[in-house]
Design a protein around this motif. Structure first.
Motif, PDB file in Angstrom:
ATOM      1  N   LEU A  92      -3.160   9.180  43.008  1.00  0.00           N
ATOM      2  CA  LEU A  92      -4.666   9.163  43.505  1.00  0.00           C
ATOM      3  C   LEU A  92      -4.960   9.599  41.863  1.00  0.00           C
ATOM      4  O   LEU A  92      -4.891  11.281  41.938  1.00  0.00           O
ATOM      5  CB  LEU A  92      -4.440   9.850  44.597  1.00  0.00           C
ATOM      6  N   GLN A  93      -5.130   9.596  41.372  1.00  0.00           N
ATOM      7  CA  GLN A  93      -5.907  10.277  39.867  1.00  0.00           C
ATOM      8  C   GLN A  93      -6.653   9.338  39.246  1.00  0.00           C
ATOM      9  O   GLN A  93      -7.741   8.200  39.099  1.00  0.00           O
ATOM     10  CB  GLN A  93      -4.990  10.084  39.563  1.00  0.00           C
ATOM     11  N   GLY A  94      -7.141   9.351  37.986  1.00  0.00           N
ATOM     12  CA  GLY A  94      -8.525   9.103  37.917  1.00  0.00           C
ATOM     13  C   GLY A  94      -9.184   9.265  37.318  1.00  0.00           C
ATOM     14  O   GLY A  94     -10.597   7.985  37.557  1.00  0.00           O
ATOM     15  N   PHE A  95      -9.960   9.829  37.991  1.00  0.00           N
ATOM     16  CA  PHE A  95     -11.250  10.386  38.681  1.00  0.00           C
ATOM     17  C   PHE A  95     -12.506   9.223  37.621  1.00  0.00           C
ATOM     18  O   PHE A  95     -12.122  10.713  37.033  1.00  0.00           O
ATOM     19  CB  PHE A  95     -12.060  10.990  39.288  1.00  0.00           C
ATOM     20  N   SER A  96     -13.237   8.567  38.081  1.00  0.00           N
ATOM     21  CA  SER A  96     -14.006   8.606  36.776  1.00  0.00           C
ATOM     22  C   SER A  96     -15.224   7.829  37.022  1.00  0.00           C
ATOM     23  O   SER A  96     -15.528   6.443  37.157  1.00  0.00           O
ATOM     24  CB  SER A  96     -13.258   6.772  35.921  1.00  0.00           C
ATOM     25  N   GLY A  97     -16.449   8.478  37.435  1.00  0.00           N
ATOM     26  CA  GLY A  97     -17.323   8.334  38.468  1.00  0.00           C
ATOM     27  C   GLY A  97     -17.827   9.217  38.815  1.00  0.00           C
ATOM     28  O   GLY A  97     -16.486   9.087  40.376  1.00  0.00           O
ATOM     29  N   ILE A  98     -18.975   9.595  39.695  1.00  0.00           N
ATOM     30  CA  ILE A  98     -19.161  10.254  40.833  1.00  0.00           C
ATOM     31  C   ILE A  98     -20.699  10.182  41.482  1.00  0.00           C
ATOM     32  O   ILE A  98     -21.349   9.684  40.480  1.00  0.00           O
ATOM     33  CB  ILE A  98     -18.000  11.641  40.726  1.00  0.00           C
ATOM     34  N   LEU A 424      -3.007   9.946  34.914  1.00  0.00           N
ATOM     35  CA  LEU A 424      -1.862  10.765  35.165  1.00  0.00           C
ATOM     36  C   LEU A 424      -0.734   9.716  34.808  1.00  0.00           C
ATOM     37  O   LEU A 424      -1.632   8.289  35.010  1.00  0.00           O
ATOM     38  CB  LEU A 424      -2.052  10.751  35.902  1.00  0.00           C
ATOM     39  N   PRO A 425      -0.051   9.603  33.887  1.00  0.00           N
ATOM     40  CA  PRO A 425       1.286  11.496  33.521  1.00  0.00           C
ATOM     41  C   PRO A 425       0.589  11.498  32.184  1.00  0.00           C
ATOM     42  O   PRO A 425       1.396  12.488  31.609  1.00  0.00           O
ATOM     43  CB  PRO A 425       2.544  11.352  34.250  1.00  0.00           C
ATOM     44  N   PHE A 426      -0.354  11.064  31.510  1.00  0.00           N
ATOM     45  CA  PHE A 426      -0.707  11.329  29.988  1.00  0.00           C
ATOM     46  C   PHE A 426      -0.807  12.491  29.237  1.00  0.00           C
ATOM     47  O   PHE A 426      -0.680  12.294  28.359  1.00  0.00           O
ATOM     48  CB  PHE A 426      -0.740  10.902  29.688  1.00  0.00           C
ATOM     49  N   SER A 427      -2.369  13.117  30.313  1.00  0.00           N
ATOM     50  CA  SER A 427      -3.061  14.035  29.749  1.00  0.00           C
ATOM     51  C   SER A 427      -2.444  15.312  30.264  1.00  0.00           C
ATOM     52  O   SER A 427      -2.335  15.814  30.761  1.00  0.00           O
ATOM     53  CB  SER A 427      -3.788  13.959  30.083  1.00  0.00           C
ATOM     54  N   ALA A 428      -2.316  16.187  28.840  1.00  0.00           N
ATOM     55  CA  ALA A 428      -1.741  17.393  28.950  1.00  0.00           C
ATOM     56  C   ALA A 428      -3.262  18.098  27.637  1.00  0.00           C
ATOM     57  O   ALA A 428      -3.048  18.518  27.079  1.00  0.00           O
ATOM     58  CB  ALA A 428      -0.628  18.180  28.754  1.00  0.00           C
ATOM     59  N   GLY A 429      -4.127  18.776  28.550  1.00  0.00           N
ATOM     60  CA  GLY A 429      -4.730  19.358  27.754  1.00  0.00           C
ATOM     61  C   GLY A 429      -5.237  20.994  28.552  1.00  0.00           C
ATOM     62  O   GLY A 429      -5.599  21.472  27.406  1.00  0.00           O
ATOM     63  N   ARG A 430      -4.745  20.749  30.155  1.00  0.00           N
ATOM     64  CA  ARG A 430      -5.388  22.568  30.153  1.00  0.00           C
ATOM     65  C   ARG A 430      -4.112  23.411  29.720  1.00  0.00           C
ATOM     66  O   ARG A 430      -4.194  24.505  29.595  1.00  0.00           O
ATOM     67  CB  ARG A 430      -5.161  22.237  31.605  1.00  0.00           C
ATOM     68  N   ALA A 431      -2.410  22.828  29.850  1.00  0.00           N
ATOM     69  CA  ALA A 431      -1.627  23.262  29.247  1.00  0.00           C
ATOM     70  C   ALA A 431      -1.053  22.177  28.705  1.00  0.00           C
ATOM     71  O   ALA A 431      -1.365  21.265  28.612  1.00  0.00           O
ATOM     72  CB  ALA A 431      -0.835  23.414  30.687  1.00  0.00           C
ATOM     73  N   LEU A 432       0.197  23.409  27.390  1.00  0.00           N
ATOM     74  CA  LEU A 432       0.914  22.094  26.393  1.00  0.00           C
ATOM     75  C   LEU A 432       2.049  21.280  27.088  1.00  0.00           C
ATOM     76  O   LEU A 432       2.225  19.718  26.829  1.00  0.00           O
ATOM     77  CB  LEU A 432       1.606  23.011  25.308  1.00  0.00           C
ATOM     78  N   ASP A 433       2.158  21.681  28.379  1.00  0.00           N
ATOM     79  CA  ASP A 433       3.647  21.058  28.940  1.00  0.00           C
ATOM     80  C   ASP A 433       3.266  20.357  30.245  1.00  0.00           C
ATOM     81  O   ASP A 433       4.191  20.152  31.121  1.00  0.00           O
ATOM     82  CB  ASP A 433       4.258  21.544  28.982  1.00  0.00           C
ATOM     83  N   LYS A 434       2.135  20.498  30.853  1.00  0.00           N
ATOM     84  CA  LYS A 434       1.871  20.385  32.453  1.00  0.00           C
ATOM     85  C   LYS A 434       0.758  18.738  32.406  1.00  0.00           C
ATOM     86  O   LYS A 434      -0.207  19.534  31.858  1.00  0.00           O
ATOM     87  CB  LYS A 434       1.615  21.392  33.015  1.00  0.00           C
ATOM     88  N   ALA A 435       0.973  18.168  33.071  1.00  0.00           N
ATOM     89  CA  ALA A 435       0.196  16.890  33.544  1.00  0.00           C
ATOM     90  C   ALA A 435      -0.753  17.789  34.158  1.00  0.00           C
ATOM     91  O   ALA A 435      -1.335  18.721  34.750  1.00  0.00           O
ATOM     92  CB  ALA A 435       0.567  15.711  34.215  1.00  0.00           C
ATOM     93  N   ASP A 436      -2.058  17.365  33.649  1.00  0.00           N
ATOM     94  CA  ASP A 436      -3.344  17.685  34.185  1.00  0.00           C
ATOM     95  C   ASP A 436      -3.970  17.737  35.063  1.00  0.00           C
ATOM     96  O   ASP A 436      -3.791  16.156  35.986  1.00  0.00           O
ATOM     97  CB  ASP A 436      -4.682  17.125  33.465  1.00  0.00           C
ATOM     98  N   ASP A 437      -4.497  18.303  36.090  1.00  0.00           N
ATOM     99  CA  ASP A 437      -4.937  18.259  37.805  1.00  0.00           C
ATOM    100  C   ASP A 437      -6.071  17.620  37.586  1.00  0.00           C
ATOM    101  O   ASP A 437      -6.771  16.785  36.525  1.00  0.00           O
ATOM    102  CB  ASP A 437      -5.057  20.110  38.460  1.00  0.00           C
TER     103      ASP A 437
END
Length: 452
Positions: A92-98, A424-437
């Motif tokens: 349940l990822q990749g929210f792209s438009g709201i 998911l599971p490719f972007s980690a911008g919030r932390a170096l080693d953790k997939a973004d929420d």
């Protein structure tokens, strides 16, 4: 001073004031923050084929099938993100438009899956009806619509062509933007790029190829393009780069017109890109909702210095709108790699710098020309005096150092909602080693929304 000099001075002052107005920064204050954990997986529908019960089986570097769950590590460049493919179910990822609804709920959508047409044949396309429990900091999914093509409206064979339900996948379309209407949903798509219409139950009813005025717009993933059998023959022509199709989709306040916005610029015959005011420009293309035809009217959105793409697009009123403009960076400058050409696991190769929401004006008078940029808010510098953030930021501020921020809409005259696409599971911008929420925030921006 002579009249000529006075006129020149006046024009110069006008030019300077317009230029400064286009890049005027407005404050934004964090009011609420809600998080949907990145590793949120849901089951495919009971009647879905076995192929769709797991996802991410083709995300290996060589695109060979990987059936063993969790056998392919997710990476952001060289950095491991802590999650691995394939998944047992659908992420349940990749929210792209709201889109904010009158009852206080929101509609959003998951994009094509794992980043490309080639690796997303087992990623199901979905629309989501959301609510936010701001007090608890939670994102609640009230309903998920899995998109289908029961009436064979897609003008090409879909992945699930021979199945009974004909669920759509990320190898069929790359859905990126949404507008709910009384009889269903309009969706902007990147592969064609196409404008898609779905029923209230998520069934495909219309597929509309793109024309910008007299220009047929095609990406390299357009299914009508065929590579010739003879190497000496001419290659098929396309005028968008990959992933340059519809990332934004707005609708007029009376619902009669849709404004589809390309993520990347159109390429001209000499291999240059469209420009406005000397800047790389993206097309906004008008569609008549009733006739489902392009009106021929377009606008140009000039990217600012540092901007590389857009993330979402929604109208404020009849002539003004919000547009997310971003670079391709992720992570904070303080943890940047010393040499971007030698990325490592303990630093961000290309940190985020340009993450903005612009307010623009698009009128009948500037159709065919550049929209007017009124000003922007900086998503890397959001005021947080009340410490409302649940993660990220620092003392007195919140930031969004994500590579893709793809959700923005007006909630009321002084507030907007903003959210990221966590890839998911490719972007980690919030932390170096953790997939973004998946992070959504409510921002107070009254001065910005009222700006003229």
């Amino acid at each position: 001073m002579t009249k000529a000099l006075l006129t020149s001075a006046a024009l110069f002052i006008l030019f300077v004031s317009q230029a400064s107005a286009e890049e005027k920064a407005f404050p934004a204050k964090l009011v609420n923050h809600a998080i949907l954990p990145g590793n949120t997986i849901i089951g495919a529908p009971a009647d879905a084929p076995a192929h769709l019960k797991t996802s991410g089986k083709f995300s290996t570097a060589d695109r060979k099938r990987a059936d063993a769950l969790g056998s392919v590590p997710g990476k952001d460049g060289v950095r491991l993100t802590g999650l691995s493919l394939p998944f047992d179910g659908q992420p349940l990822q990749g929210f792209s438009g709201i889109k904010a609804m009158e009852d206080g709920t929101f509609w959003s959508l998951s994009d094509n899956g794992f980043g490309s047409k080639n690796n997303s044949s087992d990623a199901m396309l979905m629309l989501h009806h959301l609510t936010f429990d701001w007090d608890a900091g939670a994102v609640n999914v009230q309903k998920t619509l899995f998109l289908t093509d029961p009436d064979k409206k897609a003008p090409f064979p879909i992945v699930m062509e021979g199945s009974d339900k004909r669920y759509l996948t990320g190898a069929d379309f790359d859905v990126e933007s949404i507008q709910p209407v009384a009889d269903g949903f309009w969706v902007g798509e990147e592969f064609g790029p196409y404008m898609l219409k779905f029923s209230t139950e998520g069934a495909l009813t219309d597929v509309i190829a793109t024309k910008a005025g007299e220009i047929e717009v095609k990406s390299p993933d357009n299914p009508t393009l065929v590579v010739p059998a003879n190497p000496a023959a001419k290659m098929p022509v396309f005028n968008l780069r990959r992933s340059g199709g519809y990332e934004g989709l707005a609708i007029s306040k009376d619902g009669s017109k849709l404004y589809a916005m390309l993520e990347g610029p159109l390429y001209l015959e000499d291999a240059s890109v469209e420009k406005a005011d000397g800047l790389t420009a993206l097309r906004i293309i008008e569609l008549d909702a009733a006739s489902k035809t392009w009106t021929g009217k377009t606008w140009l959105y000039p990217l600012s210095e540092g901007g590389e793409a857009i993330g979402d697009f929604n109208m404020i009123d009849e002539t003004t709108a919000l547009i997310i403009e971003r670079d391709n960076g992720a992570g904070v400058v303080e943890k940047a790699c010393a040499d971007p050409k030698a990325p490592a696991a303990d630093c961000f190769a290309v940190p985020a710098k340009h993450k903005r929401i612009y307010k623009i004006e698009m009128t009948e008078e500037n159709a065919g020309k550049a929209v007017r940029k009124i000003g922007y808010i900086d998503l890397m510098k959001i005021e947080d005096p009340d410490n409302k953030k649940r993660q990220g930021g620092g003392e007195g501020f919140y930031d969004m150092p994500f590579v893709t921020i793809e959700n923005v809409d007006v909630v009321d005259p002084t507030h907007i909602v903003v959210g990221n696409d966590n890839n998911l599971p490719f972007s980690a911008g919030r932390a170096l080693d953790k997939a973004d929420d998946n992070e959504f925030v409510l921002l107070e921006v009254g001065e910005f929304l009222a700006a003229k």
